[in-house]
Design a protein around this motif. Structure first.
Motif, PDB file in Angstrom:
ATOM      1  N   TRP A 110     -12.105  42.091  13.846  1.00 28.56           N
ATOM      2  CA  TRP A 110     -12.789  41.489  14.988  1.00 28.56           C
ATOM      3  C   TRP A 110     -11.807  41.152  16.093  1.00 28.56           C
ATOM      4  N   PHE A 111     -12.366  41.034  17.309  1.00 28.44           N
ATOM      5  CA  PHE A 111     -11.606  40.617  18.482  1.00 28.44           C
ATOM      6  C   PHE A 111     -12.418  39.578  19.238  1.00 28.44           C
ATOM      7  N   PHE A 112     -11.777  38.483  19.614  1.00 22.54           N
ATOM      8  CA  PHE A 112     -12.380  37.544  20.545  1.00 22.54           C
ATOM      9  C   PHE A 112     -12.002  38.016  21.940  1.00 22.54           C
ATOM     10  N   THR A 113     -12.971  38.012  22.846  1.00 20.94           N
ATOM     11  CA  THR A 113     -12.708  38.398  24.224  1.00 20.94           C
ATOM     12  C   THR A 113     -13.684  37.656  25.132  1.00 20.94           C
ATOM     13  N   ALA A 114     -13.672  38.005  26.408  1.00 15.73           N
ATOM     14  CA  ALA A 114     -14.536  37.343  27.391  1.00 15.73           C
ATOM     15  C   ALA A 114     -15.563  38.329  27.926  1.00 15.73           C
TER      16      ALA A 114
ATOM     17  N   ALA B 136      -7.883  52.325  18.636  1.00 17.06           N
ATOM     18  CA  ALA B 136      -6.818  51.314  18.624  1.00 17.06           C
ATOM     19  C   ALA B 136      -5.531  51.973  18.147  1.00 17.06           C
ATOM     20  N   GLN B 137      -4.431  51.612  18.783  1.00 14.03           N
ATOM     21  CA  GLN B 137      -3.115  52.066  18.356  1.00 14.03           C
ATOM     22  C   GLN B 137      -2.356  50.868  17.817  1.00 14.03           C
TER      23      GLN B 137
ATOM     24  N   PRO C 283      -3.909  45.137  25.177  1.00 13.84           N
ATOM     25  CA  PRO C 283      -3.389  44.493  23.967  1.00 13.84           C
ATOM     26  C   PRO C 283      -4.397  43.451  23.466  1.00 13.84           C
ATOM     27  N   MET C 284      -4.705  43.537  22.186  1.00 11.48           N
ATOM     28  CA  MET C 284      -5.675  42.622  21.580  1.00 11.48           C
ATOM     29  C   MET C 284      -5.137  42.152  20.233  1.00 11.48           C
ATOM     30  N   ASN C 285      -5.599  40.983  19.814  1.00 16.06           N
ATOM     31  CA  ASN C 285      -5.204  40.386  18.544  1.00 16.06           C
ATOM     32  C   ASN C 285      -6.354  40.558  17.556  1.00 16.06           C
TER      33      ASN C 285
ATOM     34  N   PRO D 288      -0.947  41.383  13.717  1.00 16.79           N
ATOM     35  CA  PRO D 288      -2.282  41.909  14.018  1.00 16.79           C
ATOM     36  C   PRO D 288      -2.528  42.309  15.479  1.00 16.79           C
ATOM     37  N   TYR D 289      -1.515  42.824  16.141  1.00 18.00           N
ATOM     38  CA  TYR D 289      -1.658  43.189  17.550  1.00 18.00           C
ATOM     39  C   TYR D 289      -1.833  44.693  17.686  1.00 18.00           C
TER      40      TYR D 289
END
Length: 154
Positions: free
Chosen positions: A46-50, A63-64, A32-34, A17-18
């Motif tokens: 969904w993405f968890f981030t800050a 998104a690629q 890069p996000m999970n 899922p990256y």
């Protein structure tokens, strides 16, 4: 063909899922996000981030994705929106997310972004025997000899 390739995409994304994610129209590099998937949601992930992440404000995004074995590639467009539903956060929360947020689910820097999907272009890379023969012998390649390509609404 598009339903088949869509199913291949969702399976490949679940296996790895990256993605590289960035704001549409910005000159900033993608990040890069999970992706956090919910088997009951087929038009979002969904993405968890800050709060200090440049994507935290949301907006149009791209998104690629490249599958683990490079048998499928996708470019996905959509919109990032802050997800304020605590039930969704609770459902997606896991130990690998908790490791990033010392304050847990109530960490003041925690942001959950929903990526509402619009559409995607998806390519499969499956040359088959005919395609491999053409590559090995230098014969002229035609569309479809190395795989499939389609545009799909997600």
């Amino acid at each position: 063909m598009s339903d088949d390739i869509k199913q291949q995409f969702w399976k490949a994304l679940a296996d790895s899922p990256y993605v590289m994610l960035g704001a549409t129209g910005e000159r900033e590099h993608h990040i890069p996000m999970n992706a956090q998937l919910d088997k009951d949601a087929n038009s979002a992930f969904w993405f968890f981030t800050a709060t200090d992440n440049r994507l935290a404000a949301g907006g149009p995004a791209m998104a690629q994705f490249a599958a683990k074995g490079h048998e499928l590639f996708a470019c996905i467009s959509g919109t990032l929106v802050r997800e304020n539903n605590r039930a969704v956060l609770d459902k997606l929360w896991n130990n690998s997310i908790a490791a990033w947020y010392p304050g847990g689910k109530d960490d003041p820097k925690l942001v959950l972004l929903r990526f509402d999907l619009d559409d995607a272009e998806i390519w499969t890379a499956d040359p088959g025997v005919k395609g491999m023969f053409k590559l090995a012998t230098g014969m002229t390649m035609k569309d479809g000899d190395l795989g499939k390509h389609t545009e799909v609404a997600l």
